[in-house]
Structures are given as C-alpha cells and as structure tokens.
Design a protein around this motif. Structure first.
Motif, PDB file in Angstrom:
ATOM      1  N   THR A   1      95.960  58.563  -2.819  1.00 53.05           N
ATOM      2  CA  THR A   1      95.242  57.334  -3.150  1.00 53.05           C
ATOM      3  C   THR A   1      93.853  57.348  -2.527  1.00 53.05           C
ATOM      4  N   ARG A   2      92.938  56.736  -3.242  1.00 53.29           N
ATOM      5  CA  ARG A   2      91.585  56.489  -2.730  1.00 53.29           C
ATOM      6  C   ARG A   2      91.236  55.053  -3.107  1.00 53.29           C
ATOM      7  N   TRP A   3      91.028  54.240  -2.088  1.00 53.60           N
ATOM      8  CA  TRP A   3      90.636  52.846  -2.301  1.00 53.60           C
ATOM      9  C   TRP A   3      89.236  52.687  -1.756  1.00 53.60           C
ATOM     10  N   ARG A   4      88.336  52.152  -2.584  1.00 53.85           N
ATOM     11  CA  ARG A   4      86.930  52.032  -2.190  1.00 53.85           C
ATOM     12  C   ARG A   4      86.464  50.588  -2.260  1.00 53.85           C
ATOM     13  N   PHE A   5      85.840  50.144  -1.169  1.00 54.75           N
ATOM     14  CA  PHE A   5      85.127  48.868  -1.161  1.00 54.75           C
ATOM     15  C   PHE A   5      83.659  49.204  -1.395  1.00 54.75           C
ATOM     16  N   THR A   6      83.098  48.703  -2.499  1.00 55.57           N
ATOM     17  CA  THR A   6      81.710  48.984  -2.844  1.00 55.57           C
ATOM     18  C   THR A   6      80.985  47.656  -3.070  1.00 55.57           C
TER      19      THR A   6
ATOM     20  N   LEU B   1      91.535  56.873   2.280  1.00 57.05           N
ATOM     21  CA  LEU B   1      92.275  57.968   1.651  1.00 57.05           C
ATOM     22  C   LEU B   1      93.668  58.058   2.250  1.00 57.05           C
ATOM     23  N   GLY B   2      94.666  58.296   1.404  1.00 57.80           N
ATOM     24  CA  GLY B   2      96.028  58.437   1.905  1.00 57.80           C
ATOM     25  C   GLY B   2      97.009  58.716   0.794  1.00 57.80           C
ATOM     26  N   ASN B   3      98.244  58.271   1.011  1.00 59.95           N
ATOM     27  CA  ASN B   3      99.329  58.466   0.057  1.00 59.95           C
ATOM     28  C   ASN B   3     100.073  57.149  -0.118  1.00 59.95           C
ATOM     29  N   ASP B   4     100.666  56.968  -1.315  1.00 61.31           N
ATOM     30  CA  ASP B   4     101.417  55.741  -1.558  1.00 61.31           C
ATOM     31  C   ASP B   4     102.912  56.005  -1.578  1.00 61.31           C
ATOM     32  N   SER B   5     103.686  54.964  -1.836  1.00 61.44           N
ATOM     33  CA  SER B   5     105.144  55.049  -1.795  1.00 61.44           C
ATOM     34  C   SER B   5     105.721  55.941  -2.891  1.00 61.44           C
ATOM     35  N   ARG B   6     104.913  56.267  -3.908  1.00 62.42           N
ATOM     36  CA  ARG B   6     105.374  57.166  -4.974  1.00 62.42           C
ATOM     37  C   ARG B   6     105.026  58.618  -4.680  1.00 62.42           C
ATOM     38  N   GLY B   7     104.329  58.856  -3.562  1.00 62.38           N
ATOM     39  CA  GLY B   7     103.911  60.209  -3.207  1.00 62.38           C
ATOM     40  C   GLY B   7     102.584  60.611  -3.824  1.00 62.38           C
ATOM     41  N   LEU B   8     101.883  59.662  -4.447  1.00 64.00           N
ATOM     42  CA  LEU B   8     100.590  59.970  -5.048  1.00 64.00           C
ATOM     43  C   LEU B   8      99.493  59.881  -3.995  1.00 64.00           C
TER      44      LEU B   8
END
Length: 135
Positions: A96-101, A87-94
């Motif tokens: 983010t949630r990246w999941r490895f499943t 969980l975090g933020n990207d360069s656009r200020g959005l």
C-alpha cells in the motif's frame, strides 16, 4: 470529506464522510478517525489510525484498523517534498501507498494506492478530498 472508490471493473463509487484528527499519548502520537458515509447514515467504513513519530527512522509508525470491515494496515510514513507518503502492507497482503497531497491548513487530498508486488504498477483505489469545517 468526499470519497471516490475506483473498482477493478472500472466503475466508481462516491460517498461523503468525515475524519477527525487529534494529538494523543501526551502529544507523542496523532490519532485520526475516518467515517464513511457521514453520520447519521449507517457506516460502511469506521476506522482509526495511530501515527507515532520515531526519531530513529525520521518517520512515523502507522497502524490503521477498521474493525467494521476487519481491515488493518501497518505502514511507515515520511515527508516527501510537500507531501506525506506512507508505505506498507494491508490485511490482504497487498503493498500500500497512501499519500497526503495538496496539504493546507484547511484541506488535503488523500490518495490510496495498492499493488501485489514491487514490479506491479501502483493502482489508485481511493481518493479522499477533505476540508475543515466548523464544529
């Protein structure tokens, strides 16, 4: 890997690609490189992630950078059941949630999601289906 990109207008783009993972910093971190499409085609994405474990937070500090697209992200990653969730933020200020499943010794399913604020629903933007190949 096979990649699917879900655009805002409902269209879908598909590519192949490659990702490479390895221990770095004398085993204190994992670095991976993501390339799309698969070489030798000209890259549309060529980035790297550095994942450094922090026992104080029982999680990973994650830094992503794709200089080709001037994109970057900072996240905290932790195990959630059988998955890894970042969980975090990207360069656009959005957000983010990246999941490895669906993680196995030879494959994983990566799901990239984003949203503008905590009250917005997560929107899937990318999926990567990766599998180990012989070098």
């Amino acid at each position: 890997m096979d990649t699917v990109h879900y655009l805002d207008d409902g269209t879908i783009q598909k590519w192949n690609g490659e990702c490479h993972f390895g221990w770095v910093l004398e085993g204190r971190a994992i670095q991976d490189v993501w390339i799309r499409p698969k070489r030798p085609a000209p890259s549309t994405m060529y980035g790297t992630t550095l994942r450094i474990f922090d026992p104080g937070i029982d999680g990973w500090h994650i830094i992503w950078n794709d200089p080709l697209n001037r994109d970057h992200s900072r996240q905290i990653g932790r195990a959630e059941d059988k998955d890894i969730v970042q969980l975090g933020n990207d360069s656009r200020g959005l957000k983010t949630r990246w999941r490895f499943t669906e993680i196995t010794a030879d494959s994983f399913h990566w799901i990239g999601e984003e949203r503008s604020s905590e009250s917005d629903p997560w929107q899937i933007t990318y999926e990567h289906l990766a599998r180990r190949t012989k070098a």
